[in-house]
Design a protein around this motif. Structure first.
Motif, PDB file in Angstrom:
ATOM      1  N   ASP A 104       0.830  -1.206   0.000  1.00 49.89           N
ATOM      2  CA  ASP A 104       0.000   0.000   0.000  1.00 49.89           C
ATOM      3  C   ASP A 104       0.867   1.260   0.000  1.00 49.89           C
ATOM      4  O   ASP A 104       0.560   2.241  -0.686  1.00 49.89           O
ATOM      5  N   PHE A 105       1.959   1.227   0.756  1.00 53.22           N
ATOM      6  CA  PHE A 105       2.844   2.392   0.839  1.00 53.22           C
ATOM      7  C   PHE A 105       3.519   2.658  -0.514  1.00 53.22           C
ATOM      8  O   PHE A 105       3.665   3.804  -0.941  1.00 53.22           O
ATOM      9  N   ILE A 106       3.911   1.582  -1.187  1.00 48.55           N
ATOM     10  CA  ILE A 106       4.534   1.712  -2.510  1.00 48.55           C
ATOM     11  C   ILE A 106       3.549   2.327  -3.511  1.00 48.55           C
ATOM     12  O   ILE A 106       3.893   3.231  -4.274  1.00 48.55           O
ATOM     13  N   LYS A 107       2.318   1.841  -3.496  1.00 49.74           N
ATOM     14  CA  LYS A 107       1.300   2.355  -4.425  1.00 49.74           C
ATOM     15  C   LYS A 107       0.987   3.821  -4.159  1.00 49.74           C
ATOM     16  O   LYS A 107       0.755   4.607  -5.091  1.00 49.74           O
ATOM     17  N   GLU A 108       1.000   4.189  -2.883  1.00 53.00           N
ATOM     18  CA  GLU A 108       0.633   5.553  -2.513  1.00 53.00           C
ATOM     19  C   GLU A 108       1.782   6.548  -2.693  1.00 53.00           C
ATOM     20  O   GLU A 108       1.590   7.656  -3.188  1.00 53.00           O
ATOM     21  N   LYS A 109       2.995   6.139  -2.292  1.00 54.31           N
ATOM     22  CA  LYS A 109       4.112   7.085  -2.236  1.00 54.31           C
ATOM     23  C   LYS A 109       5.154   6.919  -3.340  1.00 54.31           C
ATOM     24  O   LYS A 109       5.975   7.803  -3.550  1.00 54.31           O
ATOM     25  N   ASN A 110       5.175   5.768  -3.999  1.00 53.41           N
ATOM     26  CA  ASN A 110       6.175   5.514  -5.035  1.00 53.41           C
ATOM     27  C   ASN A 110       7.591   5.803  -4.519  1.00 53.41           C
ATOM     28  O   ASN A 110       8.342   6.578  -5.133  1.00 53.41           O
ATOM     29  N   PRO A 111       7.994   5.187  -3.404  1.00 50.85           N
ATOM     30  CA  PRO A 111       9.257   5.538  -2.743  1.00 50.85           C
ATOM     31  C   PRO A 111      10.469   4.894  -3.413  1.00 50.85           C
ATOM     32  O   PRO A 111      10.340   4.032  -4.293  1.00 50.85           O
ATOM     33  N   ASP A 112      11.652   5.320  -2.977  1.00 54.25           N
ATOM     34  CA  ASP A 112      12.899   4.696  -3.433  1.00 54.25           C
ATOM     35  C   ASP A 112      13.391   3.662  -2.426  1.00 54.25           C
ATOM     36  O   ASP A 112      13.799   2.566  -2.798  1.00 54.25           O
ATOM     37  N   VAL A 113      13.356   4.025  -1.144  1.00 49.53           N
ATOM     38  CA  VAL A 113      13.803   3.128  -0.074  1.00 49.53           C
ATOM     39  C   VAL A 113      12.871   3.299   1.116  1.00 49.53           C
ATOM     40  O   VAL A 113      12.500   4.425   1.468  1.00 49.53           O
ATOM     41  N   VAL A 114      12.495   2.178   1.728  1.00 45.08           N
ATOM     42  CA  VAL A 114      11.613   2.216   2.901  1.00 45.08           C
ATOM     43  C   VAL A 114      12.121   1.248   3.963  1.00 45.08           C
ATOM     44  O   VAL A 114      12.379   0.077   3.657  1.00 45.08           O
ATOM     45  N   PHE A 115      12.245   1.728   5.198  1.00 43.16           N
ATOM     46  CA  PHE A 115      12.618   0.862   6.318  1.00 43.16           C
ATOM     47  C   PHE A 115      11.425   0.705   7.244  1.00 43.16           C
ATOM     48  O   PHE A 115      10.793   1.687   7.633  1.00 43.16           O
ATOM     49  N   GLY A 116      11.122  -0.558   7.599  1.00 43.72           N
ATOM     50  CA  GLY A 116       9.922  -0.826   8.385  1.00 43.72           C
ATOM     51  C   GLY A 116      10.123  -0.932   9.881  1.00 43.72           C
ATOM     52  O   GLY A 116       9.168  -0.875  10.646  1.00 43.72           O
ATOM     53  N   GLY A 117      11.385  -1.104  10.326  1.00 44.86           N
ATOM     54  CA  GLY A 117      11.647  -1.198  11.761  1.00 44.86           C
ATOM     55  C   GLY A 117      11.859  -2.619  12.238  1.00 44.86           C
ATOM     56  O   GLY A 117      11.767  -3.581  11.463  1.00 44.86           O
ATOM     57  N   ARG A 118      12.152  -2.749  13.521  1.00 40.85           N
ATOM     58  CA  ARG A 118      12.397  -4.060  14.112  1.00 40.85           C
ATOM     59  C   ARG A 118      11.979  -4.060  15.567  1.00 40.85           C
ATOM     60  O   ARG A 118      11.861  -3.015  16.203  1.00 40.85           O
ATOM     61  N   LYS A 119      11.742  -5.253  16.102  1.00 39.45           N
ATOM     62  CA  LYS A 119      11.381  -5.413  17.508  1.00 39.45           C
ATOM     63  C   LYS A 119      12.066  -6.654  18.073  1.00 39.45           C
ATOM     64  O   LYS A 119      12.402  -7.584  17.337  1.00 39.45           O
TER      65      LYS A 119
END
Length: 301
Positions: A104-119
């Motif tokens: 969904d984030f890719i479709k909305e923002k068309n980003p180059d790099v995305v980091f989702g985090g860790r736990k």
């Protein structure tokens, strides 16, 4: 848009991870594939994962270990997707919408790099596992709000998406052959060419619990990797922004290397014992890593 889920495998059973990912691909009808590359794991692990050959798009087995940077670049050869999602093999999916959130984030923002985090687990483990847990909770498991303040220094490679064209132009530094700093250098390269790193709240759970002994070995390897970078990489400005390298260059500038090394040699056995006990602060770990870095820097080039 097609997404390639890229998982470098090294001495870890990835059956559950692959199953969880495939279930999400199927349930959300996502245009995605899973690619595995085994970086010369031990036979026992290869045997456990072998059944996945018929369950993923591609499963490549390497006959010798090529390291964390080179294996990530290798996925470019096998993926035809616009985006690559890199996950560590010891990760655990904790959200039923994990892949959909990225999609969904890719479709909305068309980003180059995305980091989702860790736990990691909130419950403090036994002392013999305390060092890795403390490092994760205090320095790695940042909230989205914290990561957004420093998007490049907060980037990690355990759970991120990158546009294929970006990775082609800016691959991971293959001069880093051991554990450590491939994520920092990659992020700093992106900063230099003004490629934005987006952050979202889409963490993966770190499913592998390391003993203090193993984590200390990795800390030593990271110091050695950094020493190799300082000696070989011509872009000193990029390396000097790494916290440990910055401390080393500051000592060198002020002439404090010899004194630090002397103090470190006298206290090294005590420091190691404290770290292996699992109760030491991360400042003690920093002192250890800087001492190791100085030692590697003083060796023959």
């Amino acid at each position: 848009m097609k997404l390639s889920i890229c998982i470098p495998v090294y001495n870890f059973d990835v059956n559950q991870l692959v199953s969880d990912l495939q279930n999400q691909i199927d349930s959300d009808q996502l245009d995605a594939e899973i690619i595995l590359i085994d970086d010369a794991s031990i036979k026992e692990i290869i045997d456990r994962n072998k059944n996945l050959e018929n369950k993923v798009s591609r499963f490549i087995f390497l006959d010798h270990n090529i390291g964390r940077s080179k294996i990530r670049n290798l996925f470019l050869k096998f993926s035809e997707s616009e985006y690559l999602l890199f996950l560590d093999c010891d990760g655990k999916i904790i959200s039923k919408n994990f892949l959909k959130n990225y999609s969904d984030f890719i479709k909305e923002k068309n980003p180059d790099v995305v980091f989702g985090g860790r736990k990691v687990d909130k419950i403090k483990p036994n002392p013999e596992y305390g060092l890795r847990w403390k490092f994760a909770t205090e320095r790695e498991n940042l909230t989205l709000k914290e990561r957004l303040k420093t998007p490049y220094s907060s980037f990690q490679t355990n759970n991120f998406i990158v546009r294929k064209s970006i990775l082609k132009k800016n691959p991971f530094n293959e001069g880093i052959t051991q554990y450590g700093y491939e994520d920092s250098i990659f992020a700093k390269d992106l900063f230099k060419i003004k490629v934005k790193i987006d952050h979202i709240d889409n963490p993966i759970f770190n499913n592998d619990v390391e003993t203090n002994e193993i984590f200390l070995i990795k800390a030593d390897q990271s110091a050695k990797s950094l020493a190799q970078l300082i000696k070989k990489d011509k872009n000193v400005e990029r390396i000097s922004k790494i916290k440990l390298a910055k401390a080393y260059f500051r000592l060198k500038k002020t002439g404090g290397i010899f004194l630090y090394q002397l103090i470190y040699k006298l206290s090294k056995s005590f420091i190691q014992k404290k770290l292996l006990g699992g109760h030491a602060s991360l400042k003690v770990l920093d002192f250890y890593k800087l001492g190791q870095l100085i030692g590697y820097m003083n060796k023959e080039r």
